[in-house]
Scaffold this motif. Structure first.
Motif, PDB file in Angstrom:
ATOM      1  N   GLY A 133       2.588  -8.952  -9.441  1.00  0.00           N
ATOM      2  CA  GLY A 133       1.454  -8.574 -10.245  1.00  0.00           C
ATOM      3  C   GLY A 133       0.471  -7.412  -9.343  1.00  0.00           C
ATOM      4  N   SER A 134       0.392  -8.029  -7.953  1.00  0.00           N
ATOM      5  CA  SER A 134      -0.435  -7.095  -6.960  1.00  0.00           C
ATOM      6  C   SER A 134       0.034  -5.931  -6.898  1.00  0.00           C
ATOM      7  N   SER A 135       1.497  -5.514  -6.984  1.00  0.00           N
ATOM      8  CA  SER A 135       2.031  -4.400  -7.029  1.00  0.00           C
ATOM      9  C   SER A 135       1.559  -3.564  -7.890  1.00  0.00           C
ATOM     10  N   VAL A 136       1.888  -4.116  -9.283  1.00  0.00           N
ATOM     11  CA  VAL A 136       1.585  -2.960 -10.336  1.00  0.00           C
ATOM     12  C   VAL A 136      -0.040  -2.720 -10.466  1.00  0.00           C
ATOM     13  N   VAL A 137      -0.821  -3.733 -10.227  1.00  0.00           N
ATOM     14  CA  VAL A 137      -2.355  -3.374 -10.074  1.00  0.00           C
ATOM     15  C   VAL A 137      -2.717  -2.572  -9.051  1.00  0.00           C
ATOM     16  N   SER A 138      -1.934  -2.350  -7.888  1.00  0.00           N
ATOM     17  CA  SER A 138      -2.455  -1.730  -6.846  1.00  0.00           C
ATOM     18  C   SER A 138      -2.101  -0.261  -7.063  1.00  0.00           C
ATOM     19  N   PHE A 139      -0.938   0.096  -8.006  1.00  0.00           N
ATOM     20  CA  PHE A 139      -0.545   1.279  -8.438  1.00  0.00           C
ATOM     21  C   PHE A 139      -1.373   1.623  -9.563  1.00  0.00           C
ATOM     22  N   ALA A 140      -1.967   0.909 -10.385  1.00  0.00           N
ATOM     23  CA  ALA A 140      -2.473   1.154 -11.725  1.00  0.00           C
ATOM     24  C   ALA A 140      -3.937   1.696 -11.499  1.00  0.00           C
ATOM     25  N   ILE A 141      -4.583   0.944 -10.367  1.00  0.00           N
ATOM     26  CA  ILE A 141      -6.094   1.109 -10.273  1.00  0.00           C
ATOM     27  C   ILE A 141      -6.381   2.261  -9.303  1.00  0.00           C
ATOM     28  N   THR A 142      -5.449   2.565  -8.532  1.00  0.00           N
ATOM     29  CA  THR A 142      -5.780   3.305  -7.349  1.00  0.00           C
ATOM     30  C   THR A 142      -6.026   4.749  -7.695  1.00  0.00           C
ATOM     31  N   THR A 143      -7.584   4.956  -7.518  1.00  0.00           N
ATOM     32  CA  THR A 143      -8.179   6.392  -7.814  1.00  0.00           C
ATOM     33  C   THR A 143      -8.727   6.845  -6.378  1.00  0.00           C
ATOM     34  N   ILE A 144      -8.473   6.270  -5.386  1.00  0.00           N
ATOM     35  CA  ILE A 144      -8.909   7.084  -4.043  1.00  0.00           C
ATOM     36  C   ILE A 144      -8.271   8.417  -3.764  1.00  0.00           C
ATOM     37  N   PRO A 145      -8.911   9.233  -2.885  1.00  0.00           N
ATOM     38  CA  PRO A 145      -8.419  10.403  -2.630  1.00  0.00           C
ATOM     39  C   PRO A 145      -6.942  10.161  -2.102  1.00  0.00           C
ATOM     40  N   MET A 146      -6.038  11.164  -2.412  1.00  0.00           N
ATOM     41  CA  MET A 146      -4.664  11.080  -1.985  1.00  0.00           C
ATOM     42  C   MET A 146      -4.243  10.832  -0.597  1.00  0.00           C
ATOM     43  N   HIS A 147      -5.177  11.242   0.377  1.00  0.00           N
ATOM     44  CA  HIS A 147      -4.853  10.934   1.864  1.00  0.00           C
ATOM     45  C   HIS A 147      -4.960   9.399   2.274  1.00  0.00           C
ATOM     46  N   ARG A 148      -5.434   8.699   1.367  1.00  0.00           N
ATOM     47  CA  ARG A 148      -5.395   7.386   1.477  1.00  0.00           C
ATOM     48  C   ARG A 148      -4.670   6.557   0.522  1.00  0.00           C
ATOM     49  N   LEU A 149      -4.045   7.083  -0.238  1.00  0.00           N
ATOM     50  CA  LEU A 149      -3.352   6.617  -1.341  1.00  0.00           C
ATOM     51  C   LEU A 149      -2.227   5.512  -0.889  1.00  0.00           C
ATOM     52  N   PHE A 150      -1.725   6.147   0.015  1.00  0.00           N
ATOM     53  CA  PHE A 150      -0.430   5.077   0.789  1.00  0.00           C
ATOM     54  C   PHE A 150      -0.984   4.009   1.233  1.00  0.00           C
ATOM     55  N   THR A 151      -2.158   4.037   2.144  1.00  0.00           N
ATOM     56  CA  THR A 151      -2.604   2.866   2.799  1.00  0.00           C
ATOM     57  C   THR A 151      -2.958   1.679   1.702  1.00  0.00           C
ATOM     58  N   SER A 152      -3.574   2.231   0.489  1.00  0.00           N
ATOM     59  CA  SER A 152      -4.013   1.399  -0.636  1.00  0.00           C
ATOM     60  C   SER A 152      -2.930   0.633  -1.230  1.00  0.00           C
ATOM     61  N   VAL A 153      -1.927   1.434  -1.657  1.00  0.00           N
ATOM     62  CA  VAL A 153      -0.919   1.130  -2.508  1.00  0.00           C
ATOM     63  C   VAL A 153      -0.112   0.190  -1.800  1.00  0.00           C
ATOM     64  N   ALA A 154       0.213   0.511  -0.441  1.00  0.00           N
ATOM     65  CA  ALA A 154       1.128  -0.349   0.311  1.00  0.00           C
ATOM     66  C   ALA A 154       0.720  -1.632   0.596  1.00  0.00           C
ATOM     67  N   PHE A 155      -0.512  -1.627   1.229  1.00  0.00           N
ATOM     68  CA  PHE A 155      -1.184  -3.012   1.898  1.00  0.00           C
ATOM     69  C   PHE A 155      -1.505  -3.902   0.525  1.00  0.00           C
ATOM     70  N   ALA A 156      -2.162  -3.056  -0.459  1.00  0.00           N
ATOM     71  CA  ALA A 156      -2.704  -3.912  -1.600  1.00  0.00           C
ATOM     72  C   ALA A 156      -1.598  -4.665  -2.280  1.00  0.00           C
ATOM     73  N   SER A 157      -0.329  -3.885  -2.316  1.00  0.00           N
ATOM     74  CA  SER A 157       1.048  -4.590  -3.136  1.00  0.00           C
ATOM     75  C   SER A 157       1.487  -6.108  -2.339  1.00  0.00           C
ATOM     76  N   LEU A 158       0.762  -6.260  -1.062  1.00  0.00           N
ATOM     77  CA  LEU A 158       1.197  -7.490  -0.238  1.00  0.00           C
ATOM     78  C   LEU A 158       0.099  -8.503  -0.661  1.00  0.00           C
ATOM     79  N   ALA A 159      -1.137  -8.071  -1.305  1.00  0.00           N
ATOM     80  CA  ALA A 159      -2.296  -9.368  -1.355  1.00  0.00           C
ATOM     81  C   ALA A 159      -1.683 -10.407  -2.003  1.00  0.00           C
ATOM     82  N   GLY A 160      -0.916 -10.088  -3.122  1.00  0.00           N
ATOM     83  CA  GLY A 160      -0.578 -11.298  -3.883  1.00  0.00           C
ATOM     84  C   GLY A 160       0.186 -12.396  -3.127  1.00  0.00           C
ATOM     85  N   GLY A 161       0.972 -12.024  -2.251  1.00  0.00           N
ATOM     86  CA  GLY A 161       1.555 -13.084  -1.571  1.00  0.00           C
ATOM     87  C   GLY A 161       0.794 -13.593  -0.900  1.00  0.00           C
ATOM     88  N   VAL A 162      -0.264 -13.007  -0.051  1.00  0.00           N
ATOM     89  CA  VAL A 162      -1.413 -13.703   0.776  1.00  0.00           C
ATOM     90  C   VAL A 162      -2.047 -14.522  -0.091  1.00  0.00           C
TER      91      VAL A 162
END
Length: 342
Positions: free
Chosen positions: A281-310
């Motif tokens: 769930g967190s992985s799909v949502v992190s890809f879906a709602i990420t609208t930040i600038p591209m130079h921070r896209l990786f950081t947001s998607v990568a770490f937000a995808s782990l938020a569900g497990g935490v």
């Protein structure tokens, strides 16, 4: 002239590796220094080497009265627990180590220091947790003890995320010993002893590591490194390796969540499957709602995808049903993306 130049390069390399910081603006020069460091064999790290040997000798003496305890384990349970141990070690060494590789000036030291923390911290965590639980120096260890002890090492690696590029090998060594002791003291004496809260979830690990990391970053102060001040996020290849580390964490995180529970129990099965659903769930949502600038896209998607497990860690062994687990993961991913954006 050539000899003098070589001596100057060696001195500069020693200074860079001894302080744990890089003070030049040119990343190409950093690469030259790394190549020189690996080939010259004349790098000085102060008292780190003798201290590490002394610590290992002391750990050997501490382990000497201990023994293994496999009496209550069947071959089946031992095989399953070995799988959990292997998975957790992969998460700690490969996952957490490569996750910090996106810092272009500190990628190599981040992986190496993470490996050092696991190698030293896991031994120390086994001893500290054993002393507090068994109340004797003649400890007995089984494979599940590695999973329980890994929580303290995981806390160290999370804290290390805010200290990459600031700490030297010696400081990393001392920080690992101190934080592991503090983690188990907080868990056994404060949470379980004083508050009577028996919590083996990932939330307690992450909350402790977050506040300990904030305190450590205040003590170390802001970085005065020119590379750090200019921004250390790397390019395509460094972020590719870091994303690989995140994927290893993602794949092995359910075993970390369920590893502390009884092998084969209904609670363990619930914890693992709920964690998987939350991560999805967190992985799909992190890809879906990420609208930040591209130079921070990786950081947001990568770490937000782990938020569900935490987020699911505290209630992973509850009867949530798949929809509830995915919902918790989705909300956690949404909050994580918003935090990165802001």
């Amino acid at each position: 002239m050539g000899g003098a130049s070589g001596r100057e390069d060696s001195v500069r390399t020693a200074q860079v590796f001894d302080s744990g910081l890089r003070s030049n603006d040119n990343f190409l020069e950093d690469s030259k220094l790394d190549a020189l460091a690996m080939t010259s064999g004349r790098i000085s790290t102060g008292a780190f080497g003798p201290t590490a040997v002394l610590l290992q000798a002391m750990l050997i003496l501490a382990f000497w009265p201990s023994d293994y305890d496999f009496a209550a384990q069947t071959v089946f349970s031992s095989t399953i627990e070995f799988g959990f141990v292997e998975s957790v070690l992969t998460l700690l060494i490969v996952g957490m180590g490569f996750t910090y590789a996106y810092l272009k000036a500190y990628g190599l030291s981040a992986i190496g220091f993470a490996f050092l923390q696991v190698a030293l911290g896991l031994q120390w965590a086994l001893l500290v947790n054993g002393w507090m639980q068994q109340h004797t120096v003649e400890l007995s260890f089984c494979m599940k003890d590695f999973v329980l002890a890994s929580a303290g090492v995981f806390a160290c690696l999370i804290t290390f995320g805010v200290l990459v590029g600031k700490t030297s090998p010696m400081q990393t060594l001392m920080l690992t010993l101190f934080e592991v002791a503090c983690y188990f003291a907080n868990k056994d004496l404060f949470l379980e002893g004083l508050l009577d809260v028996h919590d083996n979830s990932t939330i307690s690990v992450f909350v402790f590591a977050a506040y300990f990391g904030l305190a450590a970053s205040i003590v170390y102060g802001p970085s005065h490194d020119a590379v750090a001040l200019a921004g250390v996020v790397g390019g395509y290849h460094t972020e590719l390796f870091s994303f690989l580390g995140v994927l290893f964490v993602w794949l092995n995180f359910p075993n970390f969540v369920g590893g502390s529970l009884a092998v084969g129990s209904a609670e363990q099965k619930l914890a693992i499957i709920n964690c998987v659903f939350a991560l999805l769930g967190s992985s799909v949502v992190s890809f879906a709602i990420t609208t930040i600038p591209m130079h921070r896209l990786f950081t947001s998607v990568a770490f937000a995808s782990l938020a569900g497990g935490v987020a699911i860690g505290g209630v992973a062994n509850f009867e949530l049903k798949p929809g509830g687990a995915v919902l918790i993961g989705g909300i956690a991913g949404c909050i994580a993306c918003w935090c990165f954006k802001s």
